[in-house]
Write a protein that holds these residues in place. Structure first.
Motif, PDB file in Angstrom:
ATOM      1  N   ARG A   1      40.277   4.693  49.093  1.00  0.00           N
ATOM      2  CA  ARG A   1      39.372   5.070  50.178  1.00  0.00           C
ATOM      3  C   ARG A   1      38.091   4.238  50.144  1.00  0.00           C
ATOM      4  O   ARG A   1      37.546   3.881  51.188  1.00  0.00           O
ATOM      5  CB  ARG A   1      39.041   6.562  50.083  1.00  0.00           C
ATOM      6  N   TRP A   2      37.586   3.952  48.926  1.00  0.00           N
ATOM      7  CA  TRP A   2      36.374   3.130  48.840  1.00  0.00           C
ATOM      8  C   TRP A   2      36.643   1.735  49.405  1.00  0.00           C
ATOM      9  O   TRP A   2      35.812   1.174  50.135  1.00  0.00           O
ATOM     10  CB  TRP A   2      35.889   3.027  47.401  1.00  0.00           C
ATOM     11  N   ALA A   3      37.784   1.147  49.053  1.00  0.00           N
ATOM     12  CA  ALA A   3      38.108  -0.190  49.558  1.00  0.00           C
ATOM     13  C   ALA A   3      38.183  -0.198  51.080  1.00  0.00           C
ATOM     14  O   ALA A   3      37.797  -1.178  51.724  1.00  0.00           O
ATOM     15  CB  ALA A   3      39.433  -0.671  48.957  1.00  0.00           C
ATOM     16  N   GLN A   4      38.662   0.893  51.670  1.00  0.00           N
ATOM     17  CA  GLN A   4      38.675   1.000  53.127  1.00  0.00           C
ATOM     18  C   GLN A   4      37.258   1.145  53.672  1.00  0.00           C
ATOM     19  O   GLN A   4      36.875   0.484  54.636  1.00  0.00           O
ATOM     20  CB  GLN A   4      39.512   2.208  53.558  1.00  0.00           C
ATOM     21  N   HIS A   5      36.470   2.021  53.021  1.00  0.00           N
ATOM     22  CA  HIS A   5      35.108   2.288  53.481  1.00  0.00           C
ATOM     23  C   HIS A   5      34.223   1.049  53.387  1.00  0.00           C
ATOM     24  O   HIS A   5      33.510   0.703  54.335  1.00  0.00           O
ATOM     25  CB  HIS A   5      34.509   3.419  52.640  1.00  0.00           C
TER      26      HIS A   5
ATOM     27  N   ASP B   1      40.475  18.695  49.383  1.00  0.00           N
ATOM     28  CA  ASP B   1      39.067  19.105  49.376  1.00  0.00           C
ATOM     29  C   ASP B   1      38.276  18.261  48.379  1.00  0.00           C
ATOM     30  O   ASP B   1      37.149  17.839  48.662  1.00  0.00           O
ATOM     31  CB  ASP B   1      38.945  20.588  49.004  1.00  0.00           C
ATOM     32  N   PHE B   2      38.861  18.056  47.195  1.00  0.00           N
ATOM     33  CA  PHE B   2      38.195  17.247  46.170  1.00  0.00           C
ATOM     34  C   PHE B   2      37.971  15.823  46.663  1.00  0.00           C
ATOM     35  O   PHE B   2      36.863  15.270  46.566  1.00  0.00           O
ATOM     36  CB  PHE B   2      39.043  17.244  44.898  1.00  0.00           C
ATOM     37  N   LEU B   3      39.015  15.211  47.229  1.00  0.00           N
ATOM     38  CA  LEU B   3      38.893  13.842  47.718  1.00  0.00           C
ATOM     39  C   LEU B   3      37.841  13.741  48.817  1.00  0.00           C
ATOM     40  O   LEU B   3      36.993  12.836  48.804  1.00  0.00           O
ATOM     41  CB  LEU B   3      40.241  13.357  48.256  1.00  0.00           C
ATOM     42  N   ASP B   4      37.896  14.657  49.768  1.00  0.00           N
ATOM     43  CA  ASP B   4      36.970  14.601  50.902  1.00  0.00           C
ATOM     44  C   ASP B   4      35.528  14.820  50.454  1.00  0.00           C
ATOM     45  O   ASP B   4      34.596  14.193  50.982  1.00  0.00           O
ATOM     46  CB  ASP B   4      37.361  15.643  51.950  1.00  0.00           C
ATOM     47  N   ALA B   5      35.339  15.729  49.490  1.00  0.00           N
ATOM     48  CA  ALA B   5      33.987  16.007  49.025  1.00  0.00           C
ATOM     49  C   ALA B   5      33.368  14.778  48.370  1.00  0.00           C
ATOM     50  O   ALA B   5      32.183  14.478  48.555  1.00  0.00           O
ATOM     51  CB  ALA B   5      34.000  17.183  48.047  1.00  0.00           C
ATOM     52  N   VAL B   6      34.164  14.055  47.579  1.00  0.00           N
ATOM     53  CA  VAL B   6      33.654  12.849  46.930  1.00  0.00           C
ATOM     54  C   VAL B   6      33.453  11.734  47.957  1.00  0.00           C
ATOM     55  O   VAL B   6      32.404  11.082  47.999  1.00  0.00           O
ATOM     56  CB  VAL B   6      34.606  12.393  45.811  1.00  0.00           C
ATOM     57  N   ALA B   7      34.450  11.513  48.795  1.00  0.00           N
ATOM     58  CA  ALA B   7      34.376  10.410  49.763  1.00  0.00           C
ATOM     59  C   ALA B   7      33.232  10.604  50.756  1.00  0.00           C
ATOM     60  O   ALA B   7      32.690   9.626  51.281  1.00  0.00           O
ATOM     61  CB  ALA B   7      35.703  10.274  50.505  1.00  0.00           C
ATOM     62  N   ALA B   8      32.847  11.850  50.998  1.00  0.00           N
ATOM     63  CA  ALA B   8      31.739  12.103  51.930  1.00  0.00           C
ATOM     64  C   ALA B   8      30.433  11.493  51.439  1.00  0.00           C
ATOM     65  O   ALA B   8      29.519  11.245  52.230  1.00  0.00           O
ATOM     66  CB  ALA B   8      31.573  13.605  52.134  1.00  0.00           C
ATOM     67  N   HIS B   9      30.331  11.245  50.125  1.00  0.00           N
ATOM     68  CA  HIS B   9      29.109  10.668  49.557  1.00  0.00           C
ATOM     69  C   HIS B   9      29.136   9.139  49.522  1.00  0.00           C
ATOM     70  O   HIS B   9      28.144   8.522  49.103  1.00  0.00           O
ATOM     71  CB  HIS B   9      28.881  11.200  48.134  1.00  0.00           C
ATOM     72  N   PHE B  10      30.247   8.521  49.920  1.00  0.00           N
ATOM     73  CA  PHE B  10      30.332   7.059  49.848  1.00  0.00           C
ATOM     74  C   PHE B  10      29.171   6.373  50.587  1.00  0.00           C
ATOM     75  O   PHE B  10      28.541   5.464  50.039  1.00  0.00           O
ATOM     76  CB  PHE B  10      31.672   6.572  50.401  1.00  0.00           C
TER      77      PHE B  10
ATOM     78  N   ALA C   1      28.558  13.348  44.141  1.00  0.00           N
ATOM     79  CA  ALA C   1      27.857  12.080  44.367  1.00  0.00           C
ATOM     80  C   ALA C   1      27.958  11.179  43.151  1.00  0.00           C
ATOM     81  O   ALA C   1      28.102   9.948  43.265  1.00  0.00           O
ATOM     82  CB  ALA C   1      26.398  12.355  44.710  1.00  0.00           C
ATOM     83  N   ARG C   2      27.876  11.760  41.955  1.00  0.00           N
ATOM     84  CA  ARG C   2      27.981  10.992  40.707  1.00  0.00           C
ATOM     85  C   ARG C   2      29.359  10.337  40.599  1.00  0.00           C
ATOM     86  O   ARG C   2      29.484   9.177  40.204  1.00  0.00           O
ATOM     87  CB  ARG C   2      27.736  11.953  39.548  1.00  0.00           C
ATOM     88  N   ILE C   3      30.386  11.117  40.964  1.00  0.00           N
ATOM     89  CA  ILE C   3      31.748  10.575  40.928  1.00  0.00           C
ATOM     90  C   ILE C   3      31.902   9.479  41.978  1.00  0.00           C
ATOM     91  O   ILE C   3      32.509   8.431  41.718  1.00  0.00           O
ATOM     92  CB  ILE C   3      32.776  11.699  41.172  1.00  0.00           C
ATOM     93  N   ALA C   4      31.354   9.710  43.184  1.00  0.00           N
ATOM     94  CA  ALA C   4      31.456   8.707  44.249  1.00  0.00           C
ATOM     95  C   ALA C   4      30.860   7.378  43.805  1.00  0.00           C
ATOM     96  O   ALA C   4      31.419   6.305  44.071  1.00  0.00           O
ATOM     97  CB  ALA C   4      30.749   9.213  45.507  1.00  0.00           C
ATOM     98  N   GLN C   5      29.725   7.426  43.120  1.00  0.00           N
ATOM     99  CA  GLN C   5      29.103   6.182  42.657  1.00  0.00           C
ATOM    100  C   GLN C   5      29.974   5.494  41.608  1.00  0.00           C
ATOM    101  O   GLN C   5      30.135   4.264  41.626  1.00  0.00           O
ATOM    102  CB  GLN C   5      27.724   6.473  42.073  1.00  0.00           C
ATOM    103  N   ALA C   6      30.562   6.270  40.700  1.00  0.00           N
ATOM    104  CA  ALA C   6      31.452   5.673  39.693  1.00  0.00           C
ATOM    105  C   ALA C   6      32.701   5.081  40.339  1.00  0.00           C
ATOM    106  O   ALA C   6      33.178   4.014  39.939  1.00  0.00           O
ATOM    107  CB  ALA C   6      31.833   6.726  38.654  1.00  0.00           C
ATOM    108  N   VAL C   7      33.242   5.782  41.365  1.00  0.00           N
ATOM    109  CA  VAL C   7      34.394   5.241  42.101  1.00  0.00           C
ATOM    110  C   VAL C   7      34.031   3.905  42.729  1.00  0.00           C
ATOM    111  O   VAL C   7      34.785   2.922  42.644  1.00  0.00           O
ATOM    112  CB  VAL C   7      34.852   6.238  43.188  1.00  0.00           C
ATOM    113  N   GLY C   8      32.877   3.859  43.392  1.00  0.00           N
ATOM    114  CA  GLY C   8      32.446   2.615  44.017  1.00  0.00           C
ATOM    115  C   GLY C   8      32.269   1.494  43.018  1.00  0.00           C
ATOM    116  O   GLY C   8      32.695   0.352  43.248  1.00  0.00           O
ATOM    117  N   ALA C   9      31.651   1.801  41.870  1.00  0.00           N
ATOM    118  CA  ALA C   9      31.397   0.760  40.869  1.00  0.00           C
ATOM    119  C   ALA C   9      32.694   0.191  40.317  1.00  0.00           C
ATOM    120  O   ALA C   9      32.866  -1.034  40.217  1.00  0.00           O
ATOM    121  CB  ALA C   9      30.532   1.325  39.744  1.00  0.00           C
ATOM    122  N   VAL C  10      33.640   1.057  39.952  1.00  0.00           N
ATOM    123  CA  VAL C  10      34.879   0.547  39.354  1.00  0.00           C
ATOM    124  C   VAL C  10      35.715  -0.208  40.388  1.00  0.00           C
ATOM    125  O   VAL C  10      36.357  -1.221  40.070  1.00  0.00           O
ATOM    126  CB  VAL C  10      35.684   1.685  38.694  1.00  0.00           C
TER     127      VAL C  10
END
Length: 829
Positions: free
Chosen positions: A559-563, A701-710, A508-517
């Motif tokens: 993935r964030w830009a798509q989401h 698995d890594f990508l899906d786990a992070v993206a699931a928290h978007f 979840a922490r990584i997902a938030q950083a991905v979204g912010a950047v």
């Protein structure tokens, strides 16, 4: 089978246009209204595969049958000596099919796409067309110089002006005795019937005509003005109503890329010539390529359209004919076009619907609208868009681009890209076109649309060397670290458990950083283009990850830009090597396919900022040498603990699980390789695909786990981005100062041996010979995996107060193989 209502009825009744001739004419042709000041009506072929979706076997069969008739006309010997020439854009596929029917004839089609470095062998005008200039660009300059018959193929033969202009131009250059004109329909008027014989006498050659049907169009007085008035009257209604369907409100998923595995160096069509040898290679490859498309189709698909791209008609047609044999679904084929035609939803009119989208191949005559007819409202369960790589641009993937327009009207859009063929130049010259990006599953375990690797595949080359041997060679100056690869670390079960635990706590922490950047990138991208739909500025960043640590982050940002925004961003991975710079050939490819101002470089994290400086220097050198401008050396990173960049998701130094492993969390791709005996002057840097490690791969698995928290972190990420946009993010280079201090304090005297941050420390333990680990006092679970790796390698962990990073890895400063114990573990010196 005859239509219940002839699709020319509407025009015939309102304009008084009549088709007179063979009974087959109304089966072969319908009528529509052009948006063209030169001609009011358009003869719409039902068997050409341009405006009307048709069974591909029917389309190919008509062309092939015409070719067989030409072969009978010429006889075996002259057929062997013949050359077939087709016309862009509508007859490129028809001409190629005719060439197949003739047998051993090479094929060339005219083109409206200039290709740098390819000499023009002729040109001519098409007077009635909306786009007139045709170029002939054969790879073999002697292709049109032989004495054998020249077979010229067009969809219709009306005035004969286009064909006569062509023959006149080519005959002046290379006279020959025999010309054969081939058309689906011969629609010359009575006044034009004698022109062909007169022309043949004029040039002193035989000119024959072969057509599937013969007739003429009777036009009443004032038909052009009446047609223009009808277009003006109905165009707005067609745009607002069923002629150009409104997009449904529900968002459909984006396109799925299908890797064709197109044979290397096989031309995509006849733009530069297509030989009998090319035909043999294509025939052999077609079943496997069609099978890949079939495998990608959604379950239960009953109607499938294969949609070609303007001049690219033959490759999609042959893929469609093969697919038609491979699946139980009803397969249809048509192509996009430049031709502007009025669309009306009437059973007596040939063009029922129209999709409008921007040109997506950077045409020489500038941007403009392009069209796909009779695709919307046609009940297709899937559309397979087949384009060449020149047309695989951001405009294709834009919110108002072809793929998005198709997705409004079909549940499934597949994209298959055929490499654009450009004739090779002499080996002493820089190649005019670099290879297309490598994509999964052929290269990497990522989905093909997640990332394109601007690398060359060195999977079959042994590049690995024992860690100690590599370290000694690197520190002695005998080798550069990029000339070999470390042996891939195979994690123990205990370490794998640590990775999974770390992923669970930090996703979840990584997902938030991905979204912010990602939000920062979209907000601050300096280059935005106005889209035709409403003129709203839409940021179109091209994400370019620095392989390999940046690649998972680039995929997540995409993935964030798509989401969050429904954007389908291009994403590539390129190599950058400390001390050698970024791959200049990758930059050349990017500059040729995208606006450099759209490129955003992406990495995982910063340490001391060495790569940040390396990239800035490399971009400056590249732009000076290549006379290319626009690349911004700013890097967008997930974490910036070193305070080296402006664009980041966080400046905290925390565990990013993708740093814990090597290839098995990065698509099974090795670190990049740059070695002169493997990478030539005009080659991409290299890398290996470790297919044999698929059983341990956790990349997706890594990508899906992070993206699931978007969805859960969207609000927090957007709020964080808003705060960052308002903050002073000027780099302080705090990390660099700390590294210099540590280098001197520990008497290392080489900042390259000091690797700050959790990510860089992990790399030291996995790939280099570590000396010791400095850990911030009180650091908790973020360092569990570091402590485990250090224990396994016999490396001491020293707790340090006031460390600006969570940890710092120190590479052995005086390494020789004698400086390690018999067990290979590091010892203190």
């Amino acid at each position: 089978m005859k239509n219940v209502v002839w699709t020319g009825t509407w025009v015939a009744e309102r304009l008084g246009v009549e088709l007179v001739g063979d009974e087959r004419l109304t089966d072969l042709l319908g009528l529509a209204l052009r948006r063209n000041p030169r001609r009011a009506h358009l003869l719409v072929s039902n068997v050409l595969g341009k405006h009307v979706p048709q069974s591909p076997s029917v389309v190919y069969g008509h062309g092939f049958a015409l070719g067989r008739r030409v072969r009978e006309l010429l006889g075996t010997e002259d057929a062997r000596a013949a050359v077939v020439l087709g016309y862009a854009e509508t007859a490129t596929g028809l001409g190629h099919s005719v060439a197949d029917g003739v047998g051993l004839a090479p094929y060339l089609h005219s083109t409206r796409r200039p290709v740098p470095g390819v000499d023009t062998a002729g040109g001519f005008e098409e007077s009635h067309s909306h786009a007139t200039s045709h170029l002939l660009l054969p790879e073999d300059p002697d292709l049109l110089a032989g004495p054998g018959p020249l077979v010229l193929v067009d969809d219709e033969f009306s005035t004969g002006n286009t064909v006569l202009n062509t023959i006149r131009d080519l005959h002046a250059r290379h006279p020959r005795d025999h010309y054969v004109i081939v058309a689906l329909v011969d629609m010359r008027s009575a006044a034009d019937l004698g022109r062909l014989e007169e022309f043949a006498t004029e040039i002193g050659a035989r000119v024959d005509l072969v057509a599937a049907a013969t007739g003429t169009v009777k036009l009443p007085e004032g038909v052009l003005e009446k047609g223009q008035a009808l277009v003006a009257r109905y165009e707005k209604a067609a745009a607002d109503g069923p002629g150009e369907p409104a997009a449904p409100t529900a968002r459909r998923p984006g396109s799925v890329r299908v890797e064709l595995d197109w044979p290397k160096d096989l031309p995509d069509g006849g733009r530069h010539g297509f030989t009998p040898g090319h035909r043999i290679r294509l025939e052999a490859a077609l079943p496997a390529m069609a099978a890949r498309i079939a495998d990608a189709l959604p379950d239960g698909a009953r109607r499938v359209l294969v949609l070609g791209f303007e001049e690219l008609m033959y490759a999609p047609l042959r893929l469609a004919t093969e697919l038609e044999q491979a699946v139980s679904a009803e397969v249809r084929y048509s192509t996009t076009t430049r031709s502007p035609v009025l669309a009306l939803d009437d059973p007596g009119y040939a063009i029922r619907t129209r999709l409008v989208f921007p040109a997506h191949d950077d045409p020489d005559d500038g941007p403009g609208e392009r069209y796909a007819y009779n695709v919307a409202e046609a009940g297709f369960d899937a559309v397979v868009a087949v384009v060449d790589s020149t047309g695989d641009t951001p405009d294709l993937h834009a919110p108002d681009g072809l793929l998005a327009r198709l997705a409004e009207h079909t549940p499934s859009v597949l994209l298959a890209v055929v490499p654009s063929y450009v004739p090779a130049r002499p080996s002493t010259e820089r190649p005019s076109m670099l290879p297309e990006p490598l994509r999964g599953p052929a290269f990497s375990s990522y989905a093909p649309d997640e990332v394109g690797w601007l690398l060359q595949d060195l999977s079959d080359v042994t590049l690995e060397a024992p860690t100690e041997e590599r370290e000694e060679a690197i520190q002695s100056g005998g080798a550069h670290y990029a000339e070999s690869l470390p042996v891939e670390y195979q994690p123990s079960p205990q370490y794998q458990e640590l990775f999974q635990a770390a992923l669970g706590t930090s996703a979840a922490r990584i997902a938030q950083a991905v979204g912010a950047v990602t939000e920062l990138v979209l907000a601050e991208l300096p280059h935005s283009r106005l889209r035709s739909s409403g003129g709203t500025p839409t940021p179109r960043p091209v994400l370019v990850s620095l392989a390999r640590a940046g690649t998972p982050v680039g995929v997540l940002m995409r993935r964030w830009a798509q989401h969050r925004h429904g954007l389908d961003l291009p994403h590539y991975a390129v190599s950058i090597v400390r001390g050698r710079g970024i791959d200049a050939n990758a930059l050349r490819w990017l500059a040729a396919h995208h606006d450099p101002a759209d490129v955003v470089f992406v990495d995982g994290w910063t340490g001391k900022g060495a790569i940040t400086r390396e990239l800035a220097d490399a971009i400056r050198e590249f732009e000076s040498a290549e006379d290319v401008t626009g690349f911004d050396p700013e890097i967008a990173v997930l974490a910036d603990p070193g305070s080296c960049v402006r664009t980041y998701g966080t400046r905290e130094d925390f565990l990013i699980p993708s740093a814990c492993l090597n290839s098995t969390v990065s698509g099974l791709i090795s670190r990049t390789v740059l070695r002169s005996d493997l990478v030539g002057e005009y080659d991409f840097h290299g890398a290996k695909f470790y297919r044999e490690l698929a059983g341990s791969d956790v990349s997706v698995d890594f990508l899906d786990a992070v993206a699931a928290h978007f969805p859960d972190v969207t609000d927090a990420a957007c709020a964080q981005a808003k705060e960052l946009l308002a903050a002073d993010r000027t780099p302080t280079w705090e990390g660099w100062a700390a590294v210099e201090r540590i280098s001197e304090e520990y008497e290392i005297h080489d900042v390259n041996l000091v690797k700050p941050g959790v990510g860089e420390t992990t790399r030291v333990l996995l790939r280099r010979v570590p000396w010791k680990i400095l850990a911030r006092a009180g650091a908790g679970a973020d360092l569990d995996h570091v402590r485990l790796l250090a224990q396994q390698r016999g490396v001491p962990v020293e707790e340090v107060d006031e460390l600006p990073y969570t940890c710092v890895g120190l590479i052995h400063p005086k390494y020789t193989r004698g400086a390690t114990g018999a067990d290979g573990k590091a010892v203190m010196v």
